[in-house]
Design an enzyme around this catalytic site. Structure first.
Site, PDB file in Angstrom:
ATOM      1  N   ASP A   7       0.885  -1.167   0.000  1.00  0.00           N
ATOM      2  CA  ASP A   7       0.000   0.000   0.000  1.00  0.00           C
ATOM      3  C   ASP A   7       0.925   1.221   0.000  1.00  0.00           C
ATOM      4  OD1 ASP A   7      -2.134   1.791   0.273  1.00  0.00           O
ATOM      5  OD2 ASP A   7      -2.072   1.659   2.457  1.00  0.00           O
ATOM      6  N   GLU A  66      -1.244  -1.640  -4.646  1.00  0.00           N
ATOM      7  CA  GLU A  66      -2.478  -0.885  -4.783  1.00  0.00           C
ATOM      8  C   GLU A  66      -2.299   0.223  -5.806  1.00  0.00           C
ATOM      9  OE1 GLU A  66      -5.281  -0.060  -1.351  1.00  0.00           O
ATOM     10  OE2 GLU A  66      -4.494   1.946  -1.767  1.00  0.00           O
ATOM     11  N   ASP A 139      -1.916   1.211   7.674  1.00  0.00           N
ATOM     12  CA  ASP A 139      -1.239   1.022   6.382  1.00  0.00           C
ATOM     13  C   ASP A 139      -0.847  -0.436   6.172  1.00  0.00           C
ATOM     14  OD1 ASP A 139      -1.117   3.809   5.355  1.00  0.00           O
ATOM     15  OD2 ASP A 139       0.047   4.132   7.175  1.00  0.00           O
TER      16      ASP A 139
END
Length: 155
Positions: A7, A66, A139
């Protein structure tokens, strides 16, 4: 199959490593890379070094990153873009298959709804991985969701 989820973010990049064996997905490691303060090149180098070290340790079969989303703040989007570039570079350098997933695809894979709330995704990641998510940074939780998506969509 070992899947490494990322991410990306400049200030905080979450990562999560999972292993899929049959229908079972097991978390191996997760965390957050904080680039700290300073000039952009040094912060990107810190992100690069940490990701390379972790990828080399796990030698994943798949790296799932992502995709960028539309940010309201163009400067923030640009900084995330730098971090994504580093993430994609190290992913390709690892020799693993690399895939990118938009946020809604991750939510659909994990929760079954592309517009699920962040809390629903976090809850389902905990259920799927048999983890206490109270001890996992946001996160890192997001990166684990990306890794789980990689497992569900590729294996």
């Amino acid at each position: 199959m070992i899947v490494f989820g990322i991410d990306p973010g400049l200030t905080a990049t979450g990562y999560g490593v999972v292993e899929k064996s049959g229908s079972r997905i097991t978390p191996l490691e997760w965390g957050v890379i904080r680039s700290g303060k300073g000039e952009l090149p040094e912060r990107l180098e810190k992100l690069y070094s940490h990701l390379i070290e972790t990828l080399n340790r796990f030698k994943p079969d798949l790296v799932a990153v992502e995709s960028i989303f539309l940010a309201r703040d163009p400067k923030a989007a640009l900084l995330i873009g730098h971090a994504r570039g580093i993430a994609l570079l190290v992913a390709v350098q690892s020799g693993a298959k690399v895939v990118e997933y938009p946020v809604n695809t991750v939510k659909q894979a994990v929760v079954g709804k592309g517009h699920a709330a962040k809390e629903q995704v976090r809850y389902m990641v905990g259920r799927l991985l048999s983890m206490d998510m109270d001890k996992v940074a946001e996160d890192a939780s997001d990166a684990l969701a990306v890794a789980v998506s990689g497992c569900l969509k590729n294996g």
